[in-house]
Scaffold this motif. Structure first.
Motif, PDB file in Angstrom:
ATOM      1  N   PHE A 237      -7.669   1.110  -0.989  1.00  0.00           N
ATOM      2  CA  PHE A 237      -6.574   1.243   0.094  1.00  0.00           C
ATOM      3  C   PHE A 237      -7.197   2.306   1.798  1.00  0.00           C
ATOM      4  CE2 PHE A 237      -3.752   1.526  -2.865  1.00  0.00           C
ATOM      5  CZ  PHE A 237      -2.831   0.129  -3.023  1.00  0.00           C
ATOM      6  N   GLN A 238      -8.141   3.725   1.552  1.00  0.00           N
ATOM      7  CA  GLN A 238      -8.531   3.717   2.380  1.00  0.00           C
ATOM      8  C   GLN A 238      -9.229   2.712   3.714  1.00  0.00           C
ATOM      9  OE1 GLN A 238     -10.477   7.505   2.385  1.00  0.00           O
ATOM     10  NE2 GLN A 238     -10.407   8.181   4.374  1.00  0.00           N
ATOM     11  N   LYS A 239     -10.513   2.484   2.254  1.00  0.00           N
ATOM     12  CA  LYS A 239     -11.481   1.596   3.159  1.00  0.00           C
ATOM     13  C   LYS A 239     -11.214  -0.201   3.449  1.00  0.00           C
ATOM     14  CE  LYS A 239     -14.946   4.823   1.448  1.00  0.00           C
ATOM     15  NZ  LYS A 239     -16.163   4.537   0.494  1.00  0.00           N
ATOM     16  N   ARG A 240      -9.991  -0.206   2.698  1.00  0.00           N
ATOM     17  CA  ARG A 240      -9.714  -1.343   3.033  1.00  0.00           C
ATOM     18  C   ARG A 240     -10.852  -2.628   1.885  1.00  0.00           C
ATOM     19  NH1 ARG A 240      -4.886  -2.106   7.820  1.00  0.00           N
ATOM     20  NH2 ARG A 240      -3.813  -0.512   6.846  1.00  0.00           N
ATOM     21  N   LYS A 241     -11.547  -2.487   1.166  1.00  0.00           N
ATOM     22  CA  LYS A 241     -11.828  -3.482   0.260  1.00  0.00           C
ATOM     23  C   LYS A 241     -12.473  -2.740  -1.214  1.00  0.00           C
ATOM     24  CE  LYS A 241     -16.169  -0.651   1.814  1.00  0.00           C
ATOM     25  NZ  LYS A 241     -17.942  -0.595   2.601  1.00  0.00           N
TER      26      LYS A 241
ATOM     27  N   TYR B 179      -0.983  -6.409   0.055  1.00  0.00           N
ATOM     28  CA  TYR B 179      -2.177  -6.414  -0.425  1.00  0.00           C
ATOM     29  C   TYR B 179      -1.359  -8.498  -1.713  1.00  0.00           C
ATOM     30  CZ  TYR B 179      -4.819  -2.964   0.888  1.00  0.00           C
ATOM     31  OH  TYR B 179      -5.247  -2.124   1.557  1.00  0.00           O
TER      32      TYR B 179
ATOM     33  N   PRO C 293      -4.670  -8.791   2.401  1.00  0.00           N
ATOM     34  CA  PRO C 293      -4.351  -7.789   3.027  1.00  0.00           C
ATOM     35  C   PRO C 293      -3.373  -8.778   4.196  1.00  0.00           C
ATOM     36  CG  PRO C 293      -6.309  -7.561   3.538  1.00  0.00           C
ATOM     37  CD  PRO C 293      -6.715  -8.704   2.882  1.00  0.00           C
TER      38      PRO C 293
ATOM     39  N   LEU D 123      -9.775 -10.604   1.361  1.00  0.00           N
ATOM     40  CA  LEU D 123     -10.870  -9.583   0.683  1.00  0.00           C
ATOM     41  C   LEU D 123     -11.887 -10.220  -0.304  1.00  0.00           C
ATOM     42  CD1 LEU D 123      -9.160  -6.792   0.660  1.00  0.00           C
ATOM     43  CD2 LEU D 123     -10.708  -7.137   2.213  1.00  0.00           C
TER      44      LEU D 123
ATOM     45  N   SER E   9       0.904  -0.968   0.017  1.00  0.00           N
ATOM     46  CA  SER E   9       0.646   0.186  -0.209  1.00  0.00           C
ATOM     47  C   SER E   9       1.230   1.365  -0.010  1.00  0.00           C
ATOM     48  CB  SER E   9      -1.018  -0.038   1.234  1.00  0.00           C
ATOM     49  OG  SER E   9      -0.578   0.057   2.344  1.00  0.00           O
TER      50      SER E   9
ATOM     51  N   ASP F 157      -0.206  -7.435   7.334  1.00  0.00           N
ATOM     52  CA  ASP F 157       0.128  -6.340   7.943  1.00  0.00           C
ATOM     53  C   ASP F 157       1.303  -6.381   7.670  1.00  0.00           C
ATOM     54  OD1 ASP F 157       1.826  -5.022  10.434  1.00  0.00           O
ATOM     55  OD2 ASP F 157      -0.771  -4.581  10.627  1.00  0.00           O
TER      56      ASP F 157
ATOM     57  N   VAL G  84       0.735  -1.743   4.619  1.00  0.00           N
ATOM     58  CA  VAL G  84       0.276  -3.096   4.370  1.00  0.00           C
ATOM     59  C   VAL G  84       0.133  -4.111   2.891  1.00  0.00           C
ATOM     60  CG1 VAL G  84      -2.711  -4.835   4.069  1.00  0.00           C
ATOM     61  CG2 VAL G  84      -2.188  -2.606   5.706  1.00  0.00           C
TER      62      VAL G  84
END
Length: 112
Positions: free
Chosen positions: A90-94, A34, A45, A57, A27, A47, A32
């Motif tokens: 990237f902000q919502k991670r969805k 991906y 995702p 996801l 990210s 960490d 993160v």
């Protein structure tokens, strides 16, 4: 995880028995990783500090290639098994959108 100074694998990340990782992107904030998983039909995702796998996801059948948008706000996931591109925030991670490609996907047969 690799040690770039002495090309040695230092850590493996286990994604599950039926996983088939295809691509990895970090990210823009470096928090993160991906990982596209073609068999699990989504993106994992992970960490970046702890290497803990967060959750799957779902993006689409045959999640394969990962591409960061030019403005670094989204991750594009090519779902080659269904001929679509998922847009992950990237902000919502969805996943926030899916673009369908008419006639796309692995089921198409080409004639020459």
């Amino acid at each position: 995880m690799l040690d770039w100074r002495t090309p040695i694998v230092m850590r493996h990340i286990h994604l599950g028995h039926m996983s088939m990782p295809q691509d990895v992107k970090l990210s823009p904030d470096g928090a993160v990783f991906y990982v596209a998983d073609m068999e699990r039909n989504g993106v994992w995702p992970v960490d970046a500090a702890t290497y803990k796998v967060l959750r799957l996801l779902p993006t689409g059948r045959g999640a394969h290639g990962l591409y960061v948008s030019r403005d670094s706000r989204h991750l594009y996931v090519s779902n080659r098994g269904e001929g679509s591109v998922s847009v992950v925030s990237f902000q919502k991670r969805k996943a926030v959108d899916v673009w369908r490609i008419p006639g796309g996907g692995l089921t198409r047969h080409w004639s020459i």
